[in-house]
Design a protein around this motif. Structure first.
Motif, PDB file in Angstrom:
ATOM      1  N   ALA A 106       0.997  -1.976  -0.245  1.00 33.78           N
ATOM      2  CA  ALA A 106       0.083   0.092  -0.295  1.00 33.78           C
ATOM      3  C   ALA A 106       0.503   1.493  -0.088  1.00 33.78           C
ATOM      4  O   ALA A 106       0.324   2.184  -0.722  1.00 33.78           O
ATOM      5  N   VAL A 107       1.883   1.073   1.085  1.00 34.86           N
ATOM      6  CA  VAL A 107       3.119   2.393   0.765  1.00 34.86           C
ATOM      7  C   VAL A 107       3.544   2.616  -0.353  1.00 34.86           C
ATOM      8  O   VAL A 107       3.976   3.813  -0.356  1.00 34.86           O
ATOM      9  N   GLU A 108       4.089   1.608  -1.129  1.00 34.46           N
ATOM     10  CA  GLU A 108       4.305   1.979  -2.862  1.00 34.46           C
ATOM     11  C   GLU A 108       3.285   2.106  -3.473  1.00 34.46           C
ATOM     12  O   GLU A 108       3.701   3.308  -4.854  1.00 34.46           O
ATOM     13  N   ARG A 109       1.829   2.620  -3.233  1.00 37.26           N
ATOM     14  CA  ARG A 109       0.816   3.434  -3.891  1.00 37.26           C
ATOM     15  C   ARG A 109       0.974   4.347  -3.378  1.00 37.26           C
ATOM     16  O   ARG A 109      -0.981   5.152  -4.065  1.00 37.26           O
ATOM     17  N   GLY A 110       1.278   4.549  -2.563  1.00 39.60           N
ATOM     18  CA  GLY A 110       1.090   6.162  -1.976  1.00 39.60           C
ATOM     19  C   GLY A 110       0.329   6.152  -0.130  1.00 39.60           C
ATOM     20  O   GLY A 110      -0.232   7.523   0.303  1.00 39.60           O
TER      21      GLY A 110
END
Length: 390
Positions: free
Chosen positions: A248-252
């Motif tokens: 999720a962090v990779e998607r913002g």
């Protein structure tokens, strides 16, 4: 303990790792959360047993490394996390209650008709909830077209502002109802421009929860525009695996919800990820209608141990206190936790609830007996039993 050693496991955490890897990691699409619930029931039982055996609260068990918590075995990036320092701090003894405002919940007393009114002396509208409990934090469900979103935000603001004033803070729960972050951002922008009350509320939003369907939560196209929201966005239903937060962090996204039903060690692992982010990432406390005694108190203990100051709580206003418990269990809980309960009801003062007694319980949130023999066996469950009590 010796039982774990006899079974070939060196610690509670190692046992959890093996169960989780066997049942949750290989779960088919859509089954991760359900399997996590099953594993978490075993996990919570093991944590409670270990704490009771040692005669210490959960926080102390973690501080003394009695559970064998080794997050680096699950995520190599956590090898550098100083777990002992994190749990050296005391657990929170008070949490701010974030009050759920459902889409069908009545906002004003005048909206509750005589036919609908329960008349049990408890609040039956948001207006009455604020007056009785001194609420300042709120979680709002949002869904629908622009006009519906604007109308609901504006209506809630007009009720909250007189009672809570500028101390009011909000979170929005998109409930998987938006197809893209751009769609949600556009809707909120129009609401802000259309209505001054809605704009006042949106200025006080702390984060937005799970706006996209769980199956599209990590889709790069659907996530495009997440920065337009202007506030952090978190995953909830999409958090169905141990690495979901990382993806999720990779998607913002910047946050992830905590629920004991998703896993206690999983929440602790995510706490490490947040700690290493130096304030960029965070966890939120979201409720799944936890009821007294065991489920509610274990959930509060997890929140207080990790240090989550604002926690959604909704069981106390959708269920009748301790009506589901035997008189013996209810009386025992009230005696052991007078700061948390009064007359069989959750105590909320100035918008807060006390966790002082549950974090000191020599177990996982509760160290008293539970009268299991008085419970209704699963084979005898019925709608009447579930609604009316034991």
């Amino acid at each position: 303990g010796s039982a774990l050693n006899d079974a070939g496991f060196s610690s509670v955490f190692e046992h959890w790792c093996r169960i989780h890897r066997a049942r949750v990691d290989p779960a088919p699409a859509g089954a991760g959360l359900l399997r996590s619930l099953g594993v978490s029931l075993i996990e919570r039982g093991m944590i409670d047993a270990a704490c009771r055996l040692a005669g210490v609260p959960m926080h102390e068990a973690l501080r003394q490394d009695l559970l064998g918590f080794r997050p680096g075995e699950v995520d190599e990036s956590l090898e550098s996390w100083r777990v002992s320092e994190f749990f050296a701090r005391a657990p929170l003894d008070r949490l701010t209650l974030r009050h759920t405002v459902g889409l069908a919940d009545r906002l004003r007393e005048t909206e509750v008709s005589a036919e609908e009114r329960v008349g049990d002396g408890l609040p039956e509208s948001l207006e009455a909830d604020i007056r009785r409990y001194g609420l300042v934090h709120f979680k709002l469900k949002v869904v629908g077209d622009d006009e519906q979103v604007c109308e609901r935000l504006s209506a809630v603001a007009r009720v909250v502002r007189p009672g809570a004033g500028d101390a009011a803070r909000f979170t929005l729960d998109g409930n998987e109802q938006f197809e893209s972050m751009h769609e949600l951002a556009d809707s909120l922008a129009r609401a802000r421009a259309m209505d001054a009350d809605a704009a006042w509320l949106l200025e006080r939003v702390m984060w937005i929860e799970q706006p996209l369907p769980r199956g599209r939560s990590f889709d790069s196209i659907a996530c495009d525009g997440i920065t337009r929201l202007g506030v952090p966005c978190i995953i909830d239903e999409a958090d169905d695996s141990i690495d979901a937060f990382v993806r999720a962090v990779e998607r913002g996204y910047r946050g992830v919800s905590i629920k004991n039903c998703k896993g206690v060690f999983k929440a602790l692992i995510n706490a490490g990820r947040c700690a290493l982010s130096e304030g960029r990432l965070f966890q939120s406390g979201e409720d799944l209608t936890n009821l007294p005694v065991v489920a509610l108190q274990q959930d509060l203990t997890t929140m207080a141990t990790i240090g989550i100051a604002s926690v959604e709580r909704n069981g106390h206003h959708y269920f009748a206190g301790m009506a589901h418990l035997s008189e013996a269990d209810a009386s025992e809980a009230c005696t052991r936790h007078p700061d948390l309960y009064r007359d069989g009801l959750l105590q909320v003062r100035d918008g807060q609830i006390s966790t002082a007694s549950v974090v000191r319980a020599r177990g996982f949130g509760y160290d008293g007996p539970v009268d299991v023999e008085t419970w209704t066996p699963a084979e005898r469950w019925s709608p009447d039993v579930l609604l009316d009590g034991r």
